[in-house]
Scaffold this active site. Structure first.
Site, short mmCIF file in Angstrom:
data_model
loop_
_atom_site.label_atom_id
_atom_site.label_comp_id
_atom_site.label_asym_id
_atom_site.label_seq_id
_atom_site.Cartn_x
_atom_site.Cartn_y
_atom_site.Cartn_z
NE ARG A 233 -74.13 -103.16 -9.18
CZ ARG A 233 -73.08 -103.29 -9.98
NH1 ARG A 233 -71.88 -103.51 -9.47
NH2 ARG A 233 -73.21 -103.22 -11.28
CD GLU A 262 -69.82 -97.42 -6.39
OE1 GLU A 262 -69.95 -97.34 -7.64
OE2 GLU A 262 -69.50 -98.46 -5.82
CG HIS A 281 -67.59 -99.89 -8.93
ND1 HIS A 281 -68.93 -99.61 -8.69
CD2 HIS A 281 -67.60 -101.04 -9.65
CE1 HIS A 281 -69.68 -100.54 -9.24
NE2 HIS A 281 -68.91 -101.42 -9.84
#
Length: 324
Positions: A233, A262, A281
């Site tokens: 994370r 993000e 990601h």
């Protein structure tokens, strides 16, 4: 007749599995603007959610919602207490993406160890052999500290062991004997592990206890010249501190798949940090993983309406117990 809203599409096999369930209807919400969400949630009794925040505002226009199936394992964007207050279970795809994320962590390690970016650029510029060649390393014989020994961390540890690395585990929630029984070394104190590791890879959830745990103090405690990996994370890492450690050379290289905000903002300090590989990601986004996650969400939803949901997939288990 349960109506399921998919907040962004999922794997076609998962959609087909839902549509094949007797009595279920399915709607894919491609445009997750508030207006579209309000319309879709008027009748949705279940949702599969990827990145859409699930909070009090969202729940205010979701009168029929009875289960939230998270397409993935992280649930930072989900207000779990608010769901629990309303008796709504939150499920995750606990096993579906572990392999893919673990492989991604190893991919970042291998690329950094072997200077893939630099060698690719050199080859394209017709610079051959040792001309401007980066220093590279074998993973074998190096020490890796795996912070977090859950499903993903455990897989990363096993992959590192297969590369003949010395694997050290730090996880206060896992007994020492469990770690030793799996064939790895155990350290109680994080600082002890950081001081001896050539590589540090984190595999923890982001919560109140460890949010921002990779800070200046954490990085300073790492062995000079060590490398850092994060596929967990983004909010575990204070990005300004990591960028500073890379620029100073104390951390020789890093690979990150996740970020504090993000998508990445243009002023993110990591964008100008040296010796850093970044991916958007995407660690869990393999074809196989997307299929597994989609089908796992479907399984949780179907079993919820049948009354035999798998508790291992439920985050707020107290909701299930109180509903029975």
């Amino acid at each position: 007749m349960p109506h399921v809203a998919l907040l962004r599409s999922v794997h076609p096999d998962a959609i087909a599995a839902l549509e094949a369930e007797p009595g279920f209807t399915v709607e894919v919400v491609h445009d997750t603007s508030r207006e579209n969400l309000q319309r879709a949630m008027e009748k949705a009794e279940a949702i599969i959610v990827r990145a859409t925040p699930i909070n009090a505002d969202f729940l205010s226009f979701s009168p029929k919602l009875s289960i939230v199936a998270r397409h993935g394992v992280g649930y930072d964007a989900v207000d779990v207490p608010e769901l629990s207050k309303r008796g709504i279970p939150l499920t995750v795809t606990a096993d579906a993406n572990a392999l893919s994320v673990a492989e991604h962590a190893l991919m970042l390690m291998l690329n950094l160890a072997r200077g893939t970016k630099a060698f690719d650029a050199n080859t394209r510029a017709f610079k051959w052999s040792s001309q401007d060649a980066p220093v590279t390393w074998d993973l074998a014989g190096m020490t890796v500290l795996v912070v977090g020994f859950g499903r993903i961390g455990g897989r990363v540890a096993r992959l590192c062991k297969a590369f003949d690395m010395d694997v050290v585990i730090c996880d206060p929630n896992v007994p020492m004997n469990t770690v030793k029984g799996a064939g790895f070394r155990h350290v109680k104190a994080l600082q002890e592990g950081l001081a001896q590791a050539d590589w540090v890879t984190v595999h923890c959830p982001s919560n109140a206890e460890n949010r921002g745990m990779v800070n200046a103090e954490f990085l300073a405690a790492m062995k000079p010249g060590a490398r850092f990996i994060n596929t967990a994370r983004g909010t575990l890492v204070q990005e300004q501190a990591l960028a500073g450690a890379l620029k100073s050379g104390h951390i020789s290289a890093a690979g990150v798949d996740v970020f504090w905000d993000e998508p990445v903002h243009k002023d993110n300090p990591l964008l100008t940090a040296p010796n850093l590989i970044m991916t958007p990601h995407s660690a869990a986004a393999t074809e196989q993983s997307m299929r597994r996650m989609g089908l796992s969400c479907v399984d949780s939803i179907v079993r919820h309406f049948r009354g035999d949901i798998d508790l291992d997939m439920v985050i707020n288990k107290e909701v299930i117990r109180s509903n029975r």
